[in-house]
Write a protein that holds these residues in place. Structure first.
Motif: not given
Length: 143
Positions: A114-127
């Motif tokens: 999220i810090k690096f504005n990679q929200v989609e990747m963060a969302d995938r990691a949370l899934e």
């Protein structure tokens, strides 16, 4: 006489080839080699990391710490957070192993995504984390 980077890389690669014959016994050394190689040859390091997480003897479900959490943390120290997140972004297999298959989750990585504005990747990691039945803690404890 000082060894060249090429000589050092060759020694590390040769050591990796020998040590991978017994992954369970050589877990720590193999992970250390992945991190050492990353400084000079990131592509080779990623290839080695993929090998380790894909190998059945890696046993990520109950002994994932060394090949997921610890490698991510050590790589951040060696090459920087941004490069590690680029590895995860470009290598879905590693992302899935670290958050969806390992018992040991490097949850700080999600905040750094999220810090690096990679929200989609963060969302995938949370899934992946949510569906990971091997994680040591409940999903809520990671967020």
């Amino acid at each position: 006489m000082k060894k060249s980077n090429s000589d050092k890389e060759t020694i590390l690669l040769d050591s990796f080839e020998i040590l991978k014959e017994n992954i369970d016994k050589n877990r720590d050394k193999l992970a250390e080699i992945v991190v050492k190689v990353a400084k000079g040859n990131l592509d080779l390091s990623v290839e080695m990391w993929n090998y380790l997480i894909d190998h059945p003897d890696s046993n990520l479900k109950s002994e994932g710490f060394r090949f997921t959490w610890k490698i991510m943390s050590d790589l951040e120290d060696k090459i920087g957070e941004e490069k590690v997140h680029n590895i995860l972004k470009d290598n879905q297999n590693i992302l899935e192993a670290c958050y969806g298959k390992s018992d040991s989750i490097y949850y700080y990585g999600i905040f750094k995504m999220i810090k690096f504005n990679q929200v989609e990747m963060a969302d995938r990691a949370l899934e992946l984390l949510n569906s990971n039945r091997y994680k040591e803690e409940s999903f809520a404890s990671y967020i």
